[in-house]
Enzyme design. Structure first.
Site, mmCIF file in Angstrom:
data_model
loop_
_atom_site.group_PDB
_atom_site.id
_atom_site.type_symbol
_atom_site.label_atom_id
_atom_site.label_comp_id
_atom_site.label_asym_id
_atom_site.label_seq_id
_atom_site.Cartn_x
_atom_site.Cartn_y
_atom_site.Cartn_z
ATOM 1 N N HIS A 135 10.966 -3.356 2.942
ATOM 2 C CA HIS A 135 11.346 -1.948 2.845
ATOM 3 C C HIS A 135 11.767 -1.441 4.223
ATOM 4 C CE1 HIS A 135 7.116 -1.668 4.076
ATOM 5 N NE2 HIS A 135 7.171 -0.349 4.188
ATOM 6 N N GLU A 156 5.110 -5.081 8.344
ATOM 7 C CA GLU A 156 3.717 -4.962 7.894
ATOM 8 C C GLU A 156 3.192 -6.267 7.300
ATOM 9 O OE1 GLU A 156 3.506 -0.210 6.671
ATOM 10 O OE2 GLU A 156 3.783 -1.728 5.114
ATOM 11 N N HIS A 192 0.840 -1.215 0.000
ATOM 12 C CA HIS A 192 0.000 0.000 0.000
ATOM 13 C C HIS A 192 0.874 1.263 0.000
ATOM 14 C CE1 HIS A 192 -0.280 -0.754 4.657
ATOM 15 N NE2 HIS A 192 0.816 -0.081 4.383
ATOM 16 N N HIS A 241 -0.876 5.056 9.581
ATOM 17 C CA HIS A 241 0.501 5.558 9.579
ATOM 18 C C HIS A 241 0.582 6.878 10.350
ATOM 19 C CE1 HIS A 241 0.134 2.804 6.161
ATOM 20 N NE2 HIS A 241 1.429 2.584 6.289
#
Length: 436
Positions: free
Chosen positions: A334, A381, A153, A200
């Site tokens: 990431h 995540e 996302h 976030h």
């Protein structure tokens, strides 16, 4: 299978559950508004005008104007919220409780002095309880999970779409990976998507850090993350299904935070944009499910996987013929901070995709350390994907899953993009047995 709500049978008692909460949401929020002196003065000056400024049903307004607490409870009111209203009117808890019993204030006080109302004669009638627990006929219809969608996302993907950059050489390979997905989604449109994502630092800052959040509200607007809200629609929720899921998951010992109001950020809107494109309104309802993967401790892969299995039980016990998809979003590898920023691990990512299909049980046991070391600090995540995988029916031999699409690409801004679609093919039509 129906959920056990025999607490509704206790005489003279209204248990405040998720259904009652949805029914009385604005009524109870009205009561909360009376926690300031200014609002109390405005209410007392013109009760009807103050009530009319709230989106209340006429039955709720009439209950308050008539000082009818029993009616207010039937309309979804909760006594702790209504106590704010009572205090504004100068009523004590004894006065309020007495008014609901058919007793005068003095009669109620005298009863309490004598030791209170006895429980004898105020329990559920045995015949009523036995009838409630008799084996009911199985529901003729129930909700089914038709598939799972897994996707990164990345916020920059949303920005590329919003600023018409999808055909630029940098971005074209990313969006080409979702062309099949948009067609598949159009042909397999669900009634409801339960979308697992992480906020976030948008709706949840360090003042409140819930581990699992289920959105039980009717609608959620698109968040402003510092650049203004994305030019995409907000989402329409499904309060009835969400309340049912809340009841089932919490009874299965998953502690949830239930949220009726919050803004949803790119973690939720980017997957919708990737799968549905540029639309004026999302074509189905969406139930947001936030998982804390920002501040440790975060839930383990095993816990997320078990939650997915319990989620399947919850959805399949809902006695309406809805088609439901469960989406797991976030990742892949990431890292956005520190000297290792920019870390990508193609080999690990693709092994994760392999195991997500073929060995989800083993994958659920991967420890946090491996995620952080191999996939980067923000790669954690990926535990959210295990919730969607756990909801598939192949895990207990009740069906099988079919891989419809798989895609992987580097880079999209700072992130590796992973995407997978699994169609769920349940073998039996009965709801899942209890799973913990």
């Amino acid at each position: 299978m129906t959920l056990d709500k025999s607490y509704k049978l206790v005489p003279g008692t209204t248990v405040f559950d998720a259904e009652q909460s949805a029914k009385g949401y604005h009524l109870n929020q009205f009561c909360m508004s009376l926690m300031t002196a200014e609002n109390r003065a405005l209410y007392l000056a013109d009760e009807r005008a103050y009530l009319d400024a709230w989106p209340l049903r006429e039955e709720q307004k009439r209950a308050l104007l008539d000082r009818d607490l029993n009616a207010a409870m039937r309309e979804g009111g909760n006594i702790y919220f209504l106590a704010k209203w009572g205090a504004t009117l100068g009523l004590s808890f004894q006065q309020m409780a007495g008014s609901m019993t058919g007793m005068t204030e003095q009669e109620y006080r005298d009863m309490m002095v004598r030791g209170g109302r006895p429980v004898d004669g105020n329990r559920i009638d045995h015949a009523v309880l036995e009838a409630a627990h008799a084996d009911p006929a199985p529901p003729s219809e129930h909700a089914v999970i038709t598939g799972a969608v897994f996707t990164s996302h990345v916020p920059a993907i949303g920005a590329a779409m919003d600023h018409a950059k999808t055909e630029e050489p940098y971005w074209r390979p990313v969006f080409e990976g979702y062309e099949f997905s948009k067609k598949w989604e159009e042909e397999n449109l669900p009634d409801v998507i339960l979308l697992v994502y992480n906020d976030h630092a948008t709706s949840f800052d360090l003042s409140l850090i819930p581990t699992f959040v289920l959105g039980t509200g009717a609608a959620y607007p698109t968040a402003d993350e510092g650049y203004g809200p994305r030019p995409v629609p907000g989402i329409e929720g499904d309060p009835d299904l969400a309340a049912h899921i809340a009841h089932s998951l919490i009874r299965d010992d998953f502690d949830l935070t239930l949220v009726n109001e919050m803004a949803v950020d790119h973690g939720l809107t980017v997957p919708l944009s990737l799968m549905f494109g540029d639309v004026e309104k999302w074509p189905c309802k969406v139930i947001p499910f936030h998982v804390n993967v920002v501040q440790y401790p975060v839930p383990s892969g095993a816990r997320c996987f078990a939650l997915g299995r319990a989620l399947r039980k919850a959805i399949e016990s809902y006695d309406r013929p809805l088609k439901v998809q469960v989406w797991g979003t976030g990742g892949m590898s990431h890292q956005l901070q520190g000297p290792r920023a920019g870390l990508i691990n193609r080999e690990w990512d693709n092994a994760f995709l392999d195991r997500l299909v073929a060995d989800p049980v083993g994958l659920s046991r991967v420890p946090h350390l491996e995620y952080v070391e191999e996939a980067g600090s923000e790669g954690i995540e990926l535990v959210m994907w295990l919730i969607a995988r756990g909801a598939m029916s192949d895990l207990d031999g009740a069906g099988h899953v079919e891989v419809k699409h798989r895609f992987y690409h580097v880079p999209a801004s700072n992130t590796a993009v992973g995407h997978l679609i699994l169609e769920n093919h349940p073998r039996a039509q009965e709801p899942a047995e209890g799973v913990k």
